[in-house]
Scaffold this motif. Structure first.
Motif, mmCIF file in Angstrom:
data_model
loop_
_atom_site.group_PDB
_atom_site.id
_atom_site.type_symbol
_atom_site.label_atom_id
_atom_site.label_comp_id
_atom_site.label_asym_id
_atom_site.label_seq_id
_atom_site.Cartn_x
_atom_site.Cartn_y
_atom_site.Cartn_z
ATOM 1 N N GLU A 1 4.197 -0.654 -0.814
ATOM 2 C CA GLU A 1 3.607 -1.596 0.374
ATOM 3 C C GLU A 1 3.691 -1.168 1.361
ATOM 4 O O GLU A 1 2.527 -1.213 2.389
ATOM 5 C CB GLU A 1 4.668 -3.211 0.488
ATOM 6 N N GLN A 2 4.386 -0.329 1.801
ATOM 7 C CA GLN A 2 4.533 0.351 3.637
ATOM 8 C C GLN A 2 2.920 1.451 3.341
ATOM 9 O O GLN A 2 2.748 1.276 4.293
ATOM 10 C CB GLN A 2 5.500 0.714 3.470
ATOM 11 N N LEU A 3 3.112 2.455 2.572
ATOM 12 C CA LEU A 3 1.992 2.619 2.106
ATOM 13 C C LEU A 3 0.565 2.117 2.269
ATOM 14 O O LEU A 3 -0.489 2.771 3.310
ATOM 15 C CB LEU A 3 2.184 3.856 0.653
ATOM 16 N N ILE A 4 0.654 0.808 1.592
ATOM 17 C CA ILE A 4 -0.790 0.111 1.302
ATOM 18 C C ILE A 4 -0.943 -0.164 2.753
ATOM 19 O O ILE A 4 -2.094 0.191 3.510
ATOM 20 C CB ILE A 4 -0.809 -0.849 0.660
ATOM 21 N N ARG A 5 0.118 -0.721 3.963
ATOM 22 C CA ARG A 5 -0.407 -1.307 5.004
ATOM 23 C C ARG A 5 -0.439 -0.340 5.865
ATOM 24 O O ARG A 5 -1.473 -0.750 6.473
ATOM 25 C CB ARG A 5 0.974 -2.387 5.380
ATOM 26 N N SER A 6 0.035 1.003 5.455
ATOM 27 C CA SER A 6 -0.551 1.814 6.932
ATOM 28 C C SER A 6 -1.873 2.317 6.860
ATOM 29 O O SER A 6 -2.006 3.091 7.784
ATOM 30 C CB SER A 6 0.409 3.117 6.329
ATOM 31 N N TRP A 7 -2.750 1.613 6.108
ATOM 32 C CA TRP A 7 -4.179 2.153 5.319
ATOM 33 C C TRP A 7 -4.807 0.999 6.017
ATOM 34 O O TRP A 7 -4.802 0.064 6.907
ATOM 35 C CB TRP A 7 -4.660 2.349 4.511
ATOM 36 N N PRO A 8 -6.317 1.607 6.556
ATOM 37 C CA PRO A 8 -7.046 0.734 7.121
ATOM 38 C C PRO A 8 -7.949 0.383 5.929
ATOM 39 O O PRO A 8 -7.841 0.114 4.992
ATOM 40 C CB PRO A 8 -8.737 2.213 7.963
ATOM 41 N N ALA A 9 -7.771 -1.750 6.083
ATOM 42 C CA ALA A 9 -8.273 -2.425 5.293
ATOM 43 C C ALA A 9 -9.178 -1.967 4.167
ATOM 44 O O ALA A 9 -9.354 -2.250 3.118
ATOM 45 C CB ALA A 9 -8.343 -3.252 5.598
ATOM 46 N N ALA A 10 -10.110 -1.353 5.267
ATOM 47 C CA ALA A 10 -11.559 -0.538 4.002
ATOM 48 C C ALA A 10 -12.122 0.318 3.465
ATOM 49 O O ALA A 10 -11.811 0.119 2.023
ATOM 50 C CB ALA A 10 -12.566 -1.013 4.829
ATOM 51 N N GLU A 11 -10.226 0.551 3.329
ATOM 52 C CA GLU A 11 -9.638 1.892 1.938
ATOM 53 C C GLU A 11 -9.553 1.241 0.682
ATOM 54 O O GLU A 11 -9.472 2.005 0.158
ATOM 55 C CB GLU A 11 -9.061 2.846 3.051
ATOM 56 N N ALA A 12 -8.739 0.111 0.734
ATOM 57 C CA ALA A 12 -7.609 -0.265 -0.110
ATOM 58 C C ALA A 12 -8.857 -1.109 -1.419
ATOM 59 O O ALA A 12 -8.593 -0.094 -2.077
ATOM 60 C CB ALA A 12 -6.902 -1.528 0.168
ATOM 61 N N PRO A 13 -10.172 -1.115 -0.971
ATOM 62 C CA PRO A 13 -10.872 -1.406 -2.309
ATOM 63 C C PRO A 13 -11.593 -0.098 -2.976
ATOM 64 O O PRO A 13 -11.282 0.472 -3.882
ATOM 65 C CB PRO A 13 -12.819 -2.015 -1.796
ATOM 66 N N GLN A 14 -11.924 0.968 -2.265
ATOM 67 C CA GLN A 14 -11.662 2.329 -2.763
ATOM 68 C C GLN A 14 -10.991 3.116 -3.351
ATOM 69 O O GLN A 14 -10.877 3.343 -4.494
ATOM 70 C CB GLN A 14 -12.341 3.701 -1.163
ATOM 71 N N VAL A 15 -9.543 2.296 -3.185
ATOM 72 C CA VAL A 15 -8.364 3.327 -3.730
ATOM 73 C C VAL A 15 -8.591 2.681 -5.385
ATOM 74 O O VAL A 15 -7.944 3.012 -6.249
ATOM 75 C CB VAL A 15 -7.053 3.215 -2.753
ATOM 76 N N GLN A 16 -8.252 1.064 -4.700
ATOM 77 C CA GLN A 16 -8.329 0.477 -6.522
ATOM 78 C C GLN A 16 -9.968 0.681 -7.101
ATOM 79 O O GLN A 16 -9.033 0.876 -8.210
ATOM 80 C CB GLN A 16 -8.347 -1.080 -5.835
ATOM 81 N N ALA A 17 -10.539 0.881 -6.563
ATOM 82 C CA ALA A 17 -11.814 1.699 -7.809
ATOM 83 C C ALA A 17 -11.301 2.755 -8.153
ATOM 84 O O ALA A 17 -12.050 2.767 -9.589
ATOM 85 C CB ALA A 17 -12.986 1.401 -6.738
ATOM 86 N N GLU A 18 -10.578 3.797 -7.277
ATOM 87 C CA GLU A 18 -10.417 5.063 -8.010
ATOM 88 C C GLU A 18 -9.475 5.140 -8.717
ATOM 89 O O GLU A 18 -9.533 5.687 -10.468
ATOM 90 C CB GLU A 18 -9.974 6.186 -7.041
ATOM 91 N N ILE A 19 -8.105 3.539 -8.554
ATOM 92 C CA ILE A 19 -7.295 3.784 -9.898
ATOM 93 C C ILE A 19 -8.141 3.221 -11.115
ATOM 94 O O ILE A 19 -7.176 3.665 -12.370
ATOM 95 C CB ILE A 19 -6.140 3.128 -9.216
ATOM 96 N N GLU A 20 -8.730 1.891 -10.779
ATOM 97 C CA GLU A 20 -9.235 1.454 -12.350
ATOM 98 C C GLU A 20 -10.515 2.599 -12.829
ATOM 99 O O GLU A 20 -10.437 2.647 -13.889
ATOM 100 C CB GLU A 20 -10.232 0.397 -11.926
ATOM 101 N N ARG A 21 -11.160 3.676 -11.922
ATOM 102 C CA ARG A 21 -11.968 4.500 -12.771
ATOM 103 C C ARG A 21 -11.022 5.678 -13.723
ATOM 104 O O ARG A 21 -11.172 5.962 -14.699
ATOM 105 C CB ARG A 21 -12.460 5.720 -12.113
ATOM 106 N N ARG A 22 -9.718 5.763 -13.323
ATOM 107 C CA ARG A 22 -8.463 7.425 -13.895
ATOM 108 C C ARG A 22 -8.075 5.911 -15.166
ATOM 109 O O ARG A 22 -8.133 6.554 -15.930
ATOM 110 C CB ARG A 22 -7.435 7.292 -12.789
#
Length: 73
Positions: free
Chosen positions: A52-73
């Motif tokens: 949770e700490q790591l996710i909150r440290s990112w810009p909000a716009a990057e979260a969907p990109q990271v989620q898409a990358e995880i789902e792609r894997r």
């Protein structure tokens, strides 16, 4: 700061982000890929607080990109 200064600042910041992404890609994958790796490692360990700490440290716009990358894997 007037409108011209804001525009120059926006363009400069965009170029800095592009340069950082290019350097990151040269070093070891994109920032999104690196963040996806971090998320997956923390999730595998069950470290919810750090996750949770790591996710909150990112810009909000990057979260969907990271989620898409995880789902792609």
């Amino acid at each position: 700061m007037n409108a011209w200064d804001k525009q120059v600042d926006n363009v400069f910041n965009g170029l800095v982000r592009q340069a950082a992404a290019h350097i990151s890609k040269q070093i070891g994958g994109s920032l999104v890929q690196q963040r996806a790796d971090q998320i997956m490692a923390l999730a595998a360990r069950g470290d919810r607080a750090r996750l949770e700490q790591l996710i909150r440290s990112w810009p909000a716009a990057e979260a969907p990109q990271v989620q898409a990358e995880i789902e792609r894997r």
